[in-house]
Motif scaffolding. Structure first.
Motif, PDB file in Angstrom:
ATOM      1  N   THR A   1      44.632  34.066  44.277  1.00  0.00           N
ATOM      2  CA  THR A   1      44.230  35.372  43.741  1.00  0.00           C
ATOM      3  C   THR A   1      43.657  35.255  42.330  1.00  0.00           C
ATOM      4  OG1 THR A   1      46.543  35.668  43.057  1.00  0.00           O
ATOM      5  CG2 THR A   1      45.872  36.679  45.134  1.00  0.00           C
ATOM      6  N   ALA A   2      44.181  34.327  41.527  1.00  0.00           N
ATOM      7  CA  ALA A   2      43.618  34.140  40.185  1.00  0.00           C
ATOM      8  C   ALA A   2      42.183  33.614  40.267  1.00  0.00           C
ATOM      9  CB  ALA A   2      44.491  33.180  39.389  1.00  0.00           C
ATOM     10  N   ILE A   3      41.953  32.632  41.174  1.00  0.00           N
ATOM     11  CA  ILE A   3      40.583  32.118  41.339  1.00  0.00           C
ATOM     12  C   ILE A   3      39.670  33.219  41.863  1.00  0.00           C
ATOM     13  CG2 ILE A   3      39.180  30.487  42.636  1.00  0.00           C
ATOM     14  CD1 ILE A   3      41.496  28.522  42.477  1.00  0.00           C
ATOM     15  N   GLY A   4      40.171  34.002  42.813  1.00  0.00           N
ATOM     16  CA  GLY A   4      39.355  35.096  43.336  1.00  0.00           C
ATOM     17  C   GLY A   4      39.018  36.118  42.269  1.00  0.00           C
ATOM     18  N   ALA A   5      39.994  36.445  41.401  1.00  0.00           N
ATOM     19  CA  ALA A   5      39.721  37.400  40.323  1.00  0.00           C
ATOM     20  C   ALA A   5      38.705  36.838  39.336  1.00  0.00           C
ATOM     21  CB  ALA A   5      41.021  37.744  39.604  1.00  0.00           C
TER      22      ALA A   5
ATOM     23  N   ALA B   1      37.941  42.327  41.169  1.00  0.00           N
ATOM     24  CA  ALA B   1      38.636  41.496  40.185  1.00  0.00           C
ATOM     25  C   ALA B   1      39.920  42.162  39.716  1.00  0.00           C
ATOM     26  CB  ALA B   1      37.713  41.225  38.992  1.00  0.00           C
ATOM     27  N   TRP B   2      39.883  43.474  39.459  1.00  0.00           N
ATOM     28  CA  TRP B   2      41.103  44.174  39.040  1.00  0.00           C
ATOM     29  C   TRP B   2      42.164  44.146  40.140  1.00  0.00           C
ATOM     30  CZ3 TRP B   2      43.533  48.485  41.092  1.00  0.00           C
ATOM     31  CH2 TRP B   2      44.573  49.010  40.321  1.00  0.00           C
ATOM     32  N   LEU B   3      41.718  44.356  41.379  1.00  0.00           N
ATOM     33  CA  LEU B   3      42.676  44.379  42.491  1.00  0.00           C
ATOM     34  C   LEU B   3      43.298  43.010  42.721  1.00  0.00           C
ATOM     35  CD1 LEU B   3      43.831  46.179  44.731  1.00  0.00           C
ATOM     36  CD2 LEU B   3      41.948  45.432  46.197  1.00  0.00           C
ATOM     37  N   LEU B   4      42.513  41.948  42.588  1.00  0.00           N
ATOM     38  CA  LEU B   4      43.051  40.602  42.795  1.00  0.00           C
ATOM     39  C   LEU B   4      43.914  40.144  41.627  1.00  0.00           C
ATOM     40  CD1 LEU B   4      39.907  38.823  44.307  1.00  0.00           C
ATOM     41  CD2 LEU B   4      42.022  39.428  45.501  1.00  0.00           C
ATOM     42  N   ALA B   5      43.690  40.690  40.440  1.00  0.00           N
ATOM     43  CA  ALA B   5      44.479  40.258  39.284  1.00  0.00           C
ATOM     44  C   ALA B   5      45.875  40.884  39.243  1.00  0.00           C
ATOM     45  CB  ALA B   5      43.732  40.603  37.992  1.00  0.00           C
ATOM     46  N   GLN B   6      46.102  41.951  39.990  1.00  0.00           N
ATOM     47  CA  GLN B   6      47.403  42.620  39.917  1.00  0.00           C
ATOM     48  C   GLN B   6      48.566  41.735  40.374  1.00  0.00           C
ATOM     49  OE1 GLN B   6      47.784  45.756  38.447  1.00  0.00           O
ATOM     50  NE2 GLN B   6      45.675  45.201  37.931  1.00  0.00           N
ATOM     51  N   PRO B   7      48.476  41.037  41.517  1.00  0.00           N
ATOM     52  CA  PRO B   7      49.649  40.262  41.964  1.00  0.00           C
ATOM     53  C   PRO B   7      49.733  38.856  41.404  1.00  0.00           C
ATOM     54  CG  PRO B   7      47.982  40.224  43.675  1.00  0.00           C
ATOM     55  CD  PRO B   7      47.413  41.030  42.538  1.00  0.00           C
ATOM     56  N   VAL B   8      48.871  38.471  40.467  1.00  0.00           N
ATOM     57  CA  VAL B   8      48.860  37.079  40.005  1.00  0.00           C
ATOM     58  C   VAL B   8      50.179  36.734  39.311  1.00  0.00           C
ATOM     59  CG1 VAL B   8      47.750  35.449  38.435  1.00  0.00           C
ATOM     60  CG2 VAL B   8      46.357  36.953  39.856  1.00  0.00           C
ATOM     61  N   LEU B   9      50.555  37.504  38.302  1.00  0.00           N
ATOM     62  CA  LEU B   9      51.789  37.210  37.562  1.00  0.00           C
ATOM     63  C   LEU B   9      53.050  37.366  38.423  1.00  0.00           C
ATOM     64  CD1 LEU B   9      51.090  38.724  34.030  1.00  0.00           C
ATOM     65  CD2 LEU B   9      51.188  36.331  34.686  1.00  0.00           C
ATOM     66  N   PRO B  10      53.200  38.447  39.209  1.00  0.00           N
ATOM     67  CA  PRO B  10      54.395  38.510  40.055  1.00  0.00           C
ATOM     68  C   PRO B  10      54.496  37.361  41.042  1.00  0.00           C
ATOM     69  CG  PRO B  10      53.428  40.687  39.850  1.00  0.00           C
ATOM     70  CD  PRO B  10      52.467  39.725  39.234  1.00  0.00           C
TER      71      PRO B  10
END
Length: 591
Positions: free
Chosen positions: A174-178, A197-206
């Protein structure tokens, strides 16, 4: 013959139907010609006759043509683009999940790379030809293929990626996709990649933190970081001048939504260590996660820019800070909880009082709420102590017994005094005497809880306190006496007044002759006020000459002088306006 007759009848029936249809067609054509105005003949129009000027009526609403379009062309195009994008996305998912097993590893990789590359190039070509809707749809499908590439690499264990934890690999994909979506948005100048990019960045940290199995405090910090990221997106969109207004508004709405949801989840996680009294293995940090969430909320309010929102969040920060400071004491030293709460309330009141007036409203309300909460607890405990003390004197014929002392009793008077001091700091000056009286009475009731006290001594202390409060209430100055010495209230004291001599009438030109200014007998601390008043004496005199109070005063003085032996200065001056024994007695009148 029967067949011929049947054919004739059928022919007549069809002929009748044809005639009916033609008549209906003619009627409909006539109705349409009536609704559609006839075209005007080409040629110069005759000049209209001059008409008197009159208001121009509003243009009539054009009649709707029968059979007109029910939707605009752009809406139909958008709907077709969405449906086409959904079909392409479904085809990509089906190909990856089903047809993927029929090819080798090399063939699978080549097919995915080729399809993804073509999908990323196609939106650029469509946008160059002016087909922006097609470009947005194809860009969304291409970014979906990027994520599907990551899934495909996991399913075939490409480069040994299955050795990583599943959540960590998902965070990496997801980080690469964002990152790809953000870069693609910069290159293509399309809108859909930014939302992706915003949607893919949401679950990166969790997803990245899930592999470490964090506690509730850890999840609170992770979700707070997500909320800060959404807040950064909102700030960036608000400062951005270029772009479609609708897209900017939609981005801000999504950013605020993500910020709010993440903060709510973080607050729920932060309440767990606060209830357990321990965070990161130590009780000192039990309220730390909740304090971080509150600070993030204040940062969001500062970014939003609303005064009410800023005051509300600042007011919520004060109770959270108080809880974060008191909770470790309750876990480590429960016997000192009441005293620690009083000290925290007094410290917060002093800090709020030191804030500038422009930002003090919200914290002031929060500090008052904290002081009120501690005050309620202290009043309830004082009531219990008073009830126990009163019950120790019954039955009356057996004499009073010693009052039992609780383990926390010595903290109760200190907590009451600290709470009263905090209220005095946070409230206006007029409320402070009331707070002092209430604190004195409650401290007298709570005094038996400090140490073992005989019943007669308790009675003496209570009676002495009641008598002292009664004397203070009786001796408290009223009316103008308490405020006459304030230079901010002209007309109530010597500041802004004239002094009238009490000497015999012959020593003055008239019964109402003014004596020297009161500044001659005032203390040196009013020298600055006198100098400022002397600079504007002309304005004060002109104001006094035109004032209705001067006319009323002169009429009253004249009526008094007309009486036998009467004089407006004959009555003795009040005690607060008398001079020293070395100067003649004077009385102040309005200026």
């Amino acid at each position: 013959m029967p067949r011929v007759e049947a054919a004739r009848l059928a022919y007549q029936d069809l002929s009748g139907r044809l005639v009916t249809a033609r008549q209906r067609r003619a009627a409909l054509a006539a109705r349409i010609r009536q609704e559609i105005p006839a075209p005007r003949a080409a040629g110069p129009a005759p000049l209209p006759a001059p008409m008197p000027a009159r208001p121009v009526p509003a243009p009539p609403t054009p009649a709707v043509r029968p059979g007109g379009a029910e939707a605009s062309t752009r809406a139909v195009q958008g709907l077709l683009f969405v449906l086409g994008g959904l079909l392409l996305g479904t085809a990509a998912v089906v190909f990856t999940a089903v047809a993927w097993a029929t090819f080798g590893v090399a063939g699978r990789a080549l097919i995915l790379l080729a399809v993804t590359a073509l999908a990323l190039v196609a939106p650029l070509v469509a946008r160059a030809r002016g087909l922006r809707g097609t470009a947005e749809t194809l860009a969304s499908v291409a970014l979906l293929l990027v994520v599907l590439d990551g899934y495909a690499a996991w399913s075939v264990d490409l480069a040994g990626v299955t050795g990583l934890p599943g959540s960590r690999y998902a965070a990496l994909v997801t980080a690469i996709g964002a990152a790809v979506a953000a870069g693609y948005g910069l290159v293509s100048r399309l809108t859909a990649p930014w939302f992706a990019a915003w949607l893919l960045a949401q679950p990166v940290l969790p997803l990245a933190a899930a592999a470490f199995r964090p506690t509730a405090a850890g999840w609170a910090l992770v979700l707070t970081a997500v909320a800060l990221g959404d807040l950064a997106v909102v700030v960036a969109l608000r400062r951005r001048a270029s772009g479609t207004p609708a897209a900017l508004v939609a981005g801000q709405v999504l950013g605020w939504t993500g910020h709010g949801v993440a903060l709510v989840l973080a607050a729920g996680c932060a309440l767990v260590p606060l209830a357990l009294g321990r965070a990161a293995g130590t009780p000192l940090l039990a309220g730390g996660p909740l304090l971080v969430v509150a600070l993030t909320l204040v940062a969001g309010a500062l970014a939003a820019g609303g005064r009410l929102w800023r005051a509300t969040t600042a007011g919520l920060l004060v109770p959270v800070l108080a809880v974060a400071l008191v909770r470790p004491v309750g876990e480590l030293r429960p016997g000192l909880l009441l005293l620690a709460a009083g000290l925290v309330v007094a410290a917060l009141a002093g800090a709020v009082r030191a804030l500038p007036a422009s930002i003090r409203t919200g914290p002031l309300v929060g500090a008052l709420a904290v002081a009120a909460a501690l005050g309620q607890v202290a009043v309830v405990l004082t009531g219990l102590v008073g009830a126990v003390t009163a019950s120790a004197g019954f039955p009356a014929w057996q004499g009073g017994r010693d009052v039992p002392v609780p383990s926390w009793g010595w903290q109760l008077p200190a907590a009451l005094l600290l709470t009263a001091g905090a209220v005095a700091l946070l409230t206006p000056r007029a409320v402070r005497p009331l707070a002092g009286v209430a604190a004195a009475g409650l401290v007298a009731l709570a005094a038996p809880a400090v140490t073992a006290t005989p019943w007669p001594l308790v009675l003496v202390v209570d009676l002495a306190t009641a008598a002292a409060l009664l004397l203070a209430a009786v001796a408290r100055p009223r009316g103008g006496g308490s405020s006459c010495r304030s230079p901010r209230r002209p007309g109530r004291c010597c500041s802004g007044t004239r002094c009238w001599s009490a000497a015999p009438p012959r020593s003055v030109p008239s019964p109402c002759s003014p004596s020297p200014r009161c500044s001659a007998r005032r203390s040196p601390r009013w020298a600055g006020v006198d100098r400022a008043r002397s600079r504007s004496s002309g304005a004060w005199r002109s104001r006094w000459r035109c004032s209705p109070y001067r006319r009323a005063w002169r009429s009253r003085c004249s009526a008094s002088a007309r009486r036998p032996g009467g004089s407006c200065a004959a009555r003795p001056p009040p005690s607060w306006c008398r001079s020293s024994s070395s100067s003649p007695s004077v009385a102040c009148g309005p200026s």
